[in-house]
Every structure is written in structure tokens, then in C-alpha cells.
Design a protein around this motif. Structure first.
Motif, PDB file in Angstrom:
ATOM      1  N   MET A 259      57.458  67.802 -63.323  1.00 51.06           N
ATOM      2  CA  MET A 259      57.417  69.050 -64.066  1.00 51.06           C
ATOM      3  C   MET A 259      56.701  68.893 -65.398  1.00 51.06           C
ATOM      4  SD  MET A 259      58.823  70.613 -61.784  1.00 51.06           S
ATOM      5  CE  MET A 259      59.591  69.973 -60.323  1.00 51.06           C
TER       6      MET A 259
ATOM      7  N   HIS B 210      57.851  65.977 -56.973  1.00 57.66           N
ATOM      8  CA  HIS B 210      57.362  67.002 -57.893  1.00 57.66           C
ATOM      9  C   HIS B 210      57.653  66.576 -59.326  1.00 57.66           C
ATOM     10  CE1 HIS B 210      57.194  69.679 -54.376  1.00 57.66           C
ATOM     11  NE2 HIS B 210      58.361  69.162 -54.060  1.00 57.66           N
TER      12      HIS B 210
ATOM     13  N   GLU C 136      59.789  76.584 -64.375  1.00 55.22           N
ATOM     14  CA  GLU C 136      59.027  76.732 -63.124  1.00 55.22           C
ATOM     15  C   GLU C 136      59.539  75.747 -62.078  1.00 55.22           C
ATOM     16  OE1 GLU C 136      57.014  77.600 -59.925  1.00 55.22           O
ATOM     17  OE2 GLU C 136      57.251  78.918 -61.645  1.00 55.22           O
ATOM     18  N   GLY C 137      59.907  74.551 -62.523  1.00 57.46           N
ATOM     19  CA  GLY C 137      60.491  73.581 -61.593  1.00 57.46           C
ATOM     20  C   GLY C 137      61.759  74.107 -60.957  1.00 57.46           C
ATOM     21  N   TRP C 138      62.617  74.737 -61.760  1.00 56.53           N
ATOM     22  CA  TRP C 138      63.847  75.310 -61.224  1.00 56.53           C
ATOM     23  C   TRP C 138      63.530  76.446 -60.256  1.00 56.53           C
ATOM     24  CZ3 TRP C 138      68.270  74.959 -59.354  1.00 56.53           C
ATOM     25  CH2 TRP C 138      69.127  76.042 -59.202  1.00 56.53           C
ATOM     26  N   GLU C 139      62.525  77.270 -60.581  1.00 54.25           N
ATOM     27  CA  GLU C 139      62.134  78.347 -59.662  1.00 54.25           C
ATOM     28  C   GLU C 139      61.695  77.773 -58.324  1.00 54.25           C
ATOM     29  OE1 GLU C 139      62.580  81.650 -60.071  1.00 54.25           O
ATOM     30  OE2 GLU C 139      63.588  81.084 -61.942  1.00 54.25           O
ATOM     31  N   GLN C 140      60.982  76.636 -58.352  1.00 50.47           N
ATOM     32  CA  GLN C 140      60.547  75.997 -57.103  1.00 50.47           C
ATOM     33  C   GLN C 140      61.751  75.462 -56.326  1.00 50.47           C
ATOM     34  OE1 GLN C 140      57.394  75.924 -55.690  1.00 50.47           O
ATOM     35  NE2 GLN C 140      58.651  75.288 -53.950  1.00 50.47           N
TER      36      GLN C 140
ATOM     37  N   ARG D 143      63.328  78.345 -54.582  1.00 52.71           N
ATOM     38  CA  ARG D 143      62.561  78.744 -53.382  1.00 52.71           C
ATOM     39  C   ARG D 143      62.804  77.777 -52.231  1.00 52.71           C
ATOM     40  NH1 ARG D 143      58.721  80.143 -57.555  1.00 52.71           N
ATOM     41  NH2 ARG D 143      57.708  78.099 -57.410  1.00 52.71           N
ATOM     42  N   ASP D 144      62.807  76.491 -52.537  1.00 52.15           N
ATOM     43  CA  ASP D 144      63.011  75.488 -51.491  1.00 52.15           C
ATOM     44  C   ASP D 144      64.425  75.538 -50.924  1.00 52.15           C
ATOM     45  OD1 ASP D 144      60.414  74.481 -51.408  1.00 52.15           O
ATOM     46  OD2 ASP D 144      60.791  73.054 -53.022  1.00 52.15           O
TER      47      ASP D 144
ATOM     48  N   TYR E 203      68.004  66.980 -52.115  1.00 47.38           N
ATOM     49  CA  TYR E 203      67.259  67.310 -53.335  1.00 47.38           C
ATOM     50  C   TYR E 203      67.725  66.357 -54.433  1.00 47.38           C
ATOM     51  CZ  TYR E 203      66.233  71.756 -51.045  1.00 47.38           C
ATOM     52  OH  TYR E 203      65.815  72.715 -50.156  1.00 47.38           O
TER      53      TYR E 203
ATOM     54  N   THR F 110      64.044  73.816 -47.258  1.00 47.13           N
ATOM     55  CA  THR F 110      62.896  72.921 -47.134  1.00 47.13           C
ATOM     56  C   THR F 110      63.318  71.471 -46.979  1.00 47.13           C
ATOM     57  OG1 THR F 110      61.617  74.447 -48.506  1.00 47.13           O
ATOM     58  CG2 THR F 110      60.734  72.218 -48.251  1.00 47.13           C
TER      59      THR F 110
ATOM     60  N   PHE G 221      62.552  66.162 -57.666  1.00 43.34           N
ATOM     61  CA  PHE G 221      62.052  67.004 -58.755  1.00 43.34           C
ATOM     62  C   PHE G 221      62.389  66.301 -60.062  1.00 43.34           C
ATOM     63  CE2 PHE G 221      62.805  69.634 -55.128  1.00 43.34           C
ATOM     64  CZ  PHE G 221      61.800  70.589 -55.153  1.00 43.34           C
TER      65      PHE G 221
END
Length: 198
Positions: A89, A87, A109-113, A116-117, A126, A122, A56
Motif C-alpha cells: 500500500m 499487495h 484504498e488498501g482497505w477498500e481492496q 472487495r476481495d 488474508y 477471492t 496486504f
């Protein structure tokens, strides 16, 4: 396999094997070059172990093509090691601030993803590249990040890069490396070059 000897053995009731397989939170910070490079080297080791990897990039421009991205994508698609997802951002920032509002939204939004992962387990590794900047600028709440990382399930390893790592992140990390610049070609007026900076 290298057999490093720990300087202390905690009285935590865990076996050596259990301690060895605990997830690691690593931070590469400081003003010197090599923070992201070291994290991508770690990703190569993870790929070799067959681990799924999620990269990310939080502030580098989505238009900027870095060599590690191409190499890791090729390796991930080879079917020989782990998978690699990359990913970016938004527009990003590369030492010249651009559209701050959109960059801030993209970082959030990147942090939200990432959250979720992590919840879905996932990836096994990371790479949160340049993630210290949104924390330093207050775009993303550092206390929330620390709580999420502390409670991440399974054995998911996380490496965070960037200057100005918050003190609480440094305290919480298992591995912290500070890159200190001694010399850099830019000090002598030389611009970044292919194969060295990207």
C-alpha cells in the motif's frame, strides 16, 4: 492431525466438524518482534493446504524487500500449493513517518481492496500486515472493519498484525497473541540484519 481438546464445548447446536471449519479472525499484536513473522508462518500452512492467499502490507515501504515476500511468491508460482497475491500500500512507513497524507490515502484504498476481495471470496487467507496502525491512527474506521469482518462470507480466515490493536478488535478476534519483548539485539546497539529482520 493434532487433536487439541477444547476447554469448553459451547451449546451452539454445531457439530465438532462444523466448529472446526469456522473462519478464524486472528490478531498478532504487542511490542515484541515476530508478529508479521508468525502471520507469514500461518500463510505457509495455508499455502500447503492449497488455499489462495492475499497479503496486504499496509505501512511497510513498497521499496522494502522482505524475505517472506520472495519465498511466498516463489511458492505461489510453483503450482504445488495455493496461489499467493502480494499487495503493498504505497510508500508506507517503517518507524519513520514520511508522507502521511499519501500513506493515509494508500491505506484507505488498501482497505477498500480488502473489502472487495472479501465480498468476492477471492482468498481463503488474508494477511493484513501492520493493519493495526491505520486503525490506531484513525485512518480507517475500526467499527466498519469489525462489521465487514464479522459479515465476511464463506470460510475466509483473516490475520491482522501490528502494535496497538484496538480493544474492540481484540474482543472480536478468535485468536489473539501478544508479542512481548524480553530482549532484542537493538537494545545492545545492534542494527537489524539479513535473515533475521528481513
Amino acid at each position: 492431525m493434532p487433536q487439541g481438546q477444547p476447554t469448553t464445548v459451547p451449546d451452539d447446536g454445531l457439530t465438532t466438524r462444523q466448529r472446526r471449519t469456522q473462519p478464524v479472525l486472528a490478531v498478532h499484536t504487542g511490542p515484541g518482534k515476530g508478529k508479521s513473522t508468525a502471520a507469514f508462518g500461518l500463510a505457509l500452512r495455508a499455502w500447503n493446504q492449497g488455499w489462495p492467499i492475499g497479503v496486504f502490507q499496509f505501512v511497510k515501504s513498497a521499496k522494502w524487500k522482505v524475505g517472506e515476500e520472495h519465498a511466498l511468491r516463489v511458492l505461489g508460482a510453483s503450482g504445488e500449493g495455493g496461489s499467493v497475491a502480494w499487495h503493498k500500500m504505497g510508500e508506507g512507513w517503517s518507524w519513520v513517518q514520511r508522507d502521511i497524507e499519501n500513506s493515509e490515502d494508500a491505506a484507505r484504498e488498501g482497505w477498500e481492496q480488502v473489502k472487495r476481495d472479501l465480498a468476492a471470496e477471492t482468498y481463503r487467507l488474508y494477511v493484513l500486515d501492520e493493519f493495526t496502525y491505520p486503525l490506531h491512527w484513525g485512518w480507517i474506521d475500526a467499527d466498519e472493519v469489525l462489521a465487514v469482518l464479522k459479515d465476511r462470507p464463506g470460510s475466509q480466515h483473516v490475520v491482522i498484525t501490528g502494535r496497538n490493536a484496538p480493544a474492540a478488535l481484540v474482543d472480536a478476534a478468535d485468536l489473539v497473541t501478544e508479542m512481548t519483548k524480553v530482549k532484542h539485539p537493538m537494545d545492545a546497539g545492534r542494527k537489524g540484519q539479513r535473515g533475521i529482520e528481513w
